[in-house]
Design a protein around this motif. Structure first.
Motif, PDB file in Angstrom:
ATOM      1  N   VAL A   1      -6.703  35.588 -86.916  1.00 41.39           N
ATOM      2  CA  VAL A   1      -6.626  36.542 -85.807  1.00 41.39           C
ATOM      3  C   VAL A   1      -7.193  37.856 -86.336  1.00 41.39           C
ATOM      4  CG1 VAL A   1      -5.155  37.718 -84.137  1.00 41.39           C
ATOM      5  CG2 VAL A   1      -4.562  35.411 -84.913  1.00 41.39           C
ATOM      6  N   VAL A   2      -8.351  38.241 -85.814  1.00 42.60           N
ATOM      7  CA  VAL A   2      -9.059  39.418 -86.307  1.00 42.60           C
ATOM      8  C   VAL A   2      -9.190  40.431 -85.176  1.00 42.60           C
ATOM      9  CG1 VAL A   2     -11.231  40.283 -87.277  1.00 42.60           C
ATOM     10  CG2 VAL A   2     -10.327  38.060 -88.009  1.00 42.60           C
ATOM     11  N   ALA A   3      -8.811  41.675 -85.474  1.00 41.28           N
ATOM     12  CA  ALA A   3      -8.904  42.762 -84.498  1.00 41.28           C
ATOM     13  C   ALA A   3     -10.099  43.637 -84.831  1.00 41.28           C
ATOM     14  CB  ALA A   3      -7.629  43.592 -84.504  1.00 41.28           C
ATOM     15  N   LEU A   4     -10.915  43.928 -83.813  1.00 40.61           N
ATOM     16  CA  LEU A   4     -11.992  44.906 -83.941  1.00 40.61           C
ATOM     17  C   LEU A   4     -11.461  46.250 -83.468  1.00 40.61           C
ATOM     18  CD1 LEU A   4     -15.255  43.188 -82.597  1.00 40.61           C
ATOM     19  CD2 LEU A   4     -14.744  43.846 -84.953  1.00 40.61           C
ATOM     20  N   LEU A   5     -11.494  47.245 -84.344  1.00 44.96           N
ATOM     21  CA  LEU A   5     -10.983  48.572 -84.031  1.00 44.96           C
ATOM     22  C   LEU A   5     -12.100  49.601 -84.183  1.00 44.96           C
ATOM     23  CD1 LEU A   5      -7.705  48.368 -86.197  1.00 44.96           C
ATOM     24  CD2 LEU A   5      -7.944  47.785 -83.783  1.00 44.96           C
ATOM     25  N   GLY A   6     -11.877  50.764 -83.606  1.00 46.26           N
ATOM     26  CA  GLY A   6     -12.843  51.849 -83.735  1.00 46.26           C
ATOM     27  C   GLY A   6     -12.788  52.762 -82.533  1.00 46.26           C
ATOM     28  N   ALA A   7     -13.360  53.924 -82.693  1.00 47.94           N
ATOM     29  CA  ALA A   7     -13.382  54.901 -81.603  1.00 47.94           C
ATOM     30  C   ALA A   7     -14.285  54.416 -80.481  1.00 47.94           C
ATOM     31  CB  ALA A   7     -13.876  56.251 -82.132  1.00 47.94           C
ATOM     32  N   ASN A   8     -14.163  55.039 -79.309  1.00 50.29           N
ATOM     33  CA  ASN A   8     -15.060  54.726 -78.203  1.00 50.29           C
ATOM     34  C   ASN A   8     -16.508  54.945 -78.633  1.00 50.29           C
ATOM     35  OD1 ASN A   8     -12.874  54.206 -76.555  1.00 50.29           O
ATOM     36  ND2 ASN A   8     -12.863  56.251 -75.628  1.00 50.29           N
ATOM     37  N   GLY A   9     -17.373  53.982 -78.310  1.00 51.20           N
ATOM     38  CA  GLY A   9     -18.772  54.095 -78.690  1.00 51.20           C
ATOM     39  C   GLY A   9     -19.092  53.598 -80.080  1.00 51.20           C
ATOM     40  N   SER A  10     -18.113  53.019 -80.772  1.00 48.70           N
ATOM     41  CA  SER A  10     -18.348  52.549 -82.138  1.00 48.70           C
ATOM     42  C   SER A  10     -19.071  51.211 -82.182  1.00 48.70           C
ATOM     43  CB  SER A  10     -17.017  52.441 -82.894  1.00 48.70           C
ATOM     44  OG  SER A  10     -16.155  51.518 -82.253  1.00 48.70           O
ATOM     45  N   GLY A  11     -19.126  50.502 -81.032  1.00 49.08           N
ATOM     46  CA  GLY A  11     -19.839  49.228 -80.995  1.00 49.08           C
ATOM     47  C   GLY A  11     -18.952  48.007 -80.854  1.00 49.08           C
ATOM     48  N   LYS A  12     -17.649  48.206 -80.632  1.00 53.94           N
ATOM     49  CA  LYS A  12     -16.708  47.078 -80.586  1.00 53.94           C
ATOM     50  C   LYS A  12     -17.054  46.095 -79.471  1.00 53.94           C
ATOM     51  CE  LYS A  12     -13.021  49.527 -79.790  1.00 53.94           C
ATOM     52  NZ  LYS A  12     -13.691  50.809 -79.493  1.00 53.94           N
ATOM     53  N   SER A  13     -17.142  46.593 -78.249  1.00 49.32           N
ATOM     54  CA  SER A  13     -17.411  45.704 -77.119  1.00 49.32           C
ATOM     55  C   SER A  13     -18.816  45.127 -77.186  1.00 49.32           C
ATOM     56  CB  SER A  13     -17.218  46.450 -75.792  1.00 49.32           C
ATOM     57  OG  SER A  13     -15.856  46.774 -75.594  1.00 49.32           O
ATOM     58  N   THR A  14     -19.771  45.902 -77.698  1.00 54.42           N
ATOM     59  CA  THR A  14     -21.127  45.374 -77.859  1.00 54.42           C
ATOM     60  C   THR A  14     -21.134  44.218 -78.845  1.00 54.42           C
ATOM     61  OG1 THR A  14     -22.096  47.527 -77.350  1.00 54.42           O
ATOM     62  CG2 THR A  14     -23.499  45.943 -78.502  1.00 54.42           C
ATOM     63  N   ALA A  15     -20.342  44.321 -79.905  1.00 56.11           N
ATOM     64  CA  ALA A  15     -20.255  43.222 -80.873  1.00 56.11           C
ATOM     65  C   ALA A  15     -19.749  41.948 -80.198  1.00 56.11           C
ATOM     66  CB  ALA A  15     -19.343  43.611 -82.030  1.00 56.11           C
ATOM     67  N   ILE A  16     -18.706  42.088 -79.375  1.00 57.15           N
ATOM     68  CA  ILE A  16     -18.161  40.936 -78.656  1.00 57.15           C
ATOM     69  C   ILE A  16     -19.225  40.341 -77.728  1.00 57.15           C
ATOM     70  CG2 ILE A  16     -16.545  40.293 -76.826  1.00 57.15           C
ATOM     71  CD1 ILE A  16     -15.070  40.564 -79.374  1.00 57.15           C
ATOM     72  N   ARG A  17     -19.888  41.199 -76.972  1.00 59.18           N
ATOM     73  CA  ARG A  17     -20.868  40.725 -75.988  1.00 59.18           C
ATOM     74  C   ARG A  17     -22.097  40.131 -76.670  1.00 59.18           C
ATOM     75  NH1 ARG A  17     -22.321  45.539 -72.670  1.00 59.18           N
ATOM     76  NH2 ARG A  17     -23.438  44.024 -71.375  1.00 59.18           N
ATOM     77  N   THR A  18     -22.387  40.599 -77.868  1.00 62.71           N
ATOM     78  CA  THR A  18     -23.492  40.018 -78.627  1.00 62.71           C
ATOM     79  C   THR A  18     -23.127  38.608 -79.090  1.00 62.71           C
ATOM     80  OG1 THR A  18     -24.202  42.219 -79.370  1.00 62.71           O
ATOM     81  CG2 THR A  18     -25.008  40.335 -80.631  1.00 62.71           C
ATOM     82  N   ILE A  19     -21.887  38.436 -79.523  1.00 59.11           N
ATOM     83  CA  ILE A  19     -21.436  37.126 -79.997  1.00 59.11           C
ATOM     84  C   ILE A  19     -21.540  36.077 -78.895  1.00 59.11           C
ATOM     85  CG2 ILE A  19     -19.390  35.826 -80.742  1.00 59.11           C
ATOM     86  CD1 ILE A  19     -18.571  38.399 -82.307  1.00 59.11           C
ATOM     87  N   ILE A  20     -21.171  36.441 -77.656  1.00 58.31           N
ATOM     88  CA  ILE A  20     -21.178  35.453 -76.578  1.00 58.31           C
ATOM     89  C   ILE A  20     -22.519  35.393 -75.845  1.00 58.31           C
ATOM     90  CG2 ILE A  20     -18.690  35.624 -76.259  1.00 58.31           C
ATOM     91  CD1 ILE A  20     -19.226  37.246 -73.716  1.00 58.31           C
ATOM     92  N   GLY A  21     -23.488  36.215 -76.271  1.00 59.55           N
ATOM     93  CA  GLY A  21     -24.830  36.108 -75.724  1.00 59.55           C
ATOM     94  C   GLY A  21     -25.143  37.019 -74.561  1.00 59.55           C
ATOM     95  N   GLN A  22     -24.248  37.949 -74.227  1.00 60.46           N
ATOM     96  CA  GLN A  22     -24.530  38.872 -73.125  1.00 60.46           C
ATOM     97  C   GLN A  22     -25.449  40.012 -73.538  1.00 60.46           C
ATOM     98  OE1 GLN A  22     -20.795  40.208 -71.468  1.00 60.46           O
ATOM     99  NE2 GLN A  22     -20.461  38.311 -70.338  1.00 60.46           N
ATOM    100  N   VAL A  23     -25.508  40.293 -74.831  1.00 61.29           N
ATOM    101  CA  VAL A  23     -26.404  41.326 -75.361  1.00 61.29           C
ATOM    102  C   VAL A  23     -27.321  40.649 -76.376  1.00 61.29           C
ATOM    103  CG1 VAL A  23     -26.551  43.441 -76.727  1.00 61.29           C
ATOM    104  CG2 VAL A  23     -24.752  43.194 -74.999  1.00 61.29           C
ATOM    105  N   PRO A  24     -28.632  40.810 -76.261  1.00 57.36           N
ATOM    106  CA  PRO A  24     -29.550  40.143 -77.197  1.00 57.36           C
ATOM    107  C   PRO A  24     -29.462  40.731 -78.600  1.00 57.36           C
ATOM    108  CG  PRO A  24     -30.752  41.604 -75.716  1.00 57.36           C
ATOM    109  CD  PRO A  24     -29.344  41.561 -75.210  1.00 57.36           C
ATOM    110  N   VAL A  25     -29.728  39.878 -79.571  1.00 59.53           N
ATOM    111  CA  VAL A  25     -29.744  40.296 -80.972  1.00 59.53           C
ATOM    112  C   VAL A  25     -31.147  40.787 -81.315  1.00 59.53           C
ATOM    113  CG1 VAL A  25     -29.506  39.508 -83.354  1.00 59.53           C
ATOM    114  CG2 VAL A  25     -27.920  38.678 -81.606  1.00 59.53           C
ATOM    115  N   ALA A  26     -31.230  42.022 -81.811  1.00 66.46           N
ATOM    116  CA  ALA A  26     -32.522  42.565 -82.207  1.00 66.46           C
ATOM    117  C   ALA A  26     -32.916  42.085 -83.599  1.00 66.46           C
ATOM    118  CB  ALA A  26     -32.482  44.093 -82.170  1.00 66.46           C
TER     119      ALA A  26
END
Length: 258
Positions: free
Chosen positions: A36-61
């Protein structure tokens, strides 16, 4: 660092851009089976983008992502993955009952979209787990925010996933729903489900968290034991000047563990 088993999620040097701006800057992250791993960080740190990248909603550059040992671009067995997005209206404004919303999460497990007794049993079980069985026939438009979130979690659980990915599951949720959701997640973890979730604060989920990965400006700042006190001011690397501090004070850098 001791791990639980083989990697379920693996990110290597992952970079992602949004609107032409780099949001993830070459992050490495591994989540092993049963963790069980928690992603933490301030707003704008990239947490939700990391999640969306993992599931394919954001393309990997740049970089590589694997799910269950398979490159994400070739991964097709999405029934093994349950996803709970940031809280939204469960039906997206479309009239629907609680049962209909939760049933939509079962489609990947059905044959040609046809529901059998096992599917109906799974829907009922998922609703019972989140304490919403008594609202099964109600319109989701009649639910509170916390109840909406429980429905979204039931929708993710109904396919009985091996990996559960959750983006801010406790945000804006009342205490009673937080406790129910924590109990639900505890049951999933005890059954062996791997969990990656974005959190602002650990709250009632703290006893379940094995590791905290703290992001800052799209980079991994910390990967290890969760900070004991988690909030905006307790995150590693947070600089701030308290409003009651003397004028001209230097920012205080919070240590890894407060």
């Amino acid at each position: 660092m001791e791990t639980h088993g083989e990697p379920v999620i693996s990110l290597r040097g992952v970079r992602a851009d949004l609107g032409g701006r780099p949001v993830l800057r070459g992050i490495d992250l591994t989540v092993s089976r049963g963790e069980v791993v928690a992603l933490l960080g301030a707003n704008g740190s990239g947490k939700s983008t990391a999640i969306r990248t993992i599931i394919g909603q954001v393309p990997v550059a740049d970089g590589a992502i694997e799910l269950f040992g398979t490159p994400r671009r070739a991964f097709r067995d999405w029934a093994r993955v349950g996803y709970v997005p940031q809280r939204t209206t469960a039906a997206g404004g479309v009239p629907a009952t609680v049962t209909e919303i939760v049933s939509s999460g079962r489609l990947a497990r059905t044959r040609f979209g046809l529901f059998g007794k096992g599917d109906r049993d799974a829907v009922r079980e998922a609703l019972e787990r989140v304490g919403m069985a008594d609202r099964a026939k109600d319109s989701v438009n009649a639910l509170s925010g916390g109840q909406h979130q429980r429905v979204l979690i039931a929708r993710a659980l109904v396919a009985r996933p091996e990996l559960l990915i959750m983006d801010e599951p406790m945000a804006g949720v009342d205490l009673a729903s937080q406790e129910i959701l924590a109990g639900t997640l505890k049951t999933q973890v005890e059954a062996g489900t791997t969990v990656l979730l974005v959190l602002h604060e650990l709250g009632p989920l703290e006893p379940l968290i094995d590791r905290a990965v703290v992001l800052r400006d799209g980079c991994v700042l910390h990967d290890g034991p969760p900070p004991r006190a988690v909030g905006q001011h307790a995150l590693p690397g947070h600089d701030h000047v308290h409003p009651h501090a003397p004028a001209g004070s230097e920012p205080i850098r919070t240590g890894l563990l407060s």
